[in-house]
Design a protein around this motif. Structure first.
Motif, short mmCIF file in Angstrom:
data_model
loop_
_atom_site.label_atom_id
_atom_site.label_comp_id
_atom_site.label_asym_id
_atom_site.label_seq_id
_atom_site.Cartn_x
_atom_site.Cartn_y
_atom_site.Cartn_z
N ASP A 198 0.77 3.75 -2.58
CA ASP A 198 0.86 5.67 -2.13
C ASP A 198 1.40 6.15 -3.06
N LYS A 199 2.03 5.94 -3.83
CA LYS A 199 3.40 6.56 -4.93
C LYS A 199 3.11 6.67 -6.02
N GLN A 238 0.85 -1.41 0.20
CA GLN A 238 0.25 -0.28 -0.21
C GLN A 238 1.25 0.92 0.09
#
Length: 87
Positions: free
Chosen positions: A62-63, A58
């Motif tokens: 998220d990047k 996760q």
């Protein structure tokens, strides 16, 4: 010194920390490293019982969309900040 050289130097510096960074700091380091070296996360999500794997997956997800050079710059900056705390 090129961005890649600075990035590789920062990655080596992390291995010399005398204290362990927090779990959240380690997740950010992991995500930035993966984004910088591999790019966007296209791997399958880990299983329900793999809590550590899911957290790492996760954090990397998220990047998503962050250019690899930007991820390298953010990684280098974070390592410099953490060096003061953990070296």
């Amino acid at each position: 010194m090129s961005l890649d050289q600075k990035f590789n130097e920062a990655a080596e510096k992390v291995k010399t920390f005398t204290k362990r960074p927090s779990d959240q700091e380690l997740l950010v380091l992991y995500a930035l490293f993966k984004q910088a070296t591999v790019g966007d996360n296209t791997t399958d999500k880990p299983g329900m019982l793999d809590l550590k794997g899911k957290a790492k997956w996760q954090a990397w997800l998220d990047k998503k969309g962050t250019p690899q050079d930007t991820a390298k710059e953010e990684y280098i900056k974070l390592v410099e900040e953490l060096t003061a705390k953990y070296l």
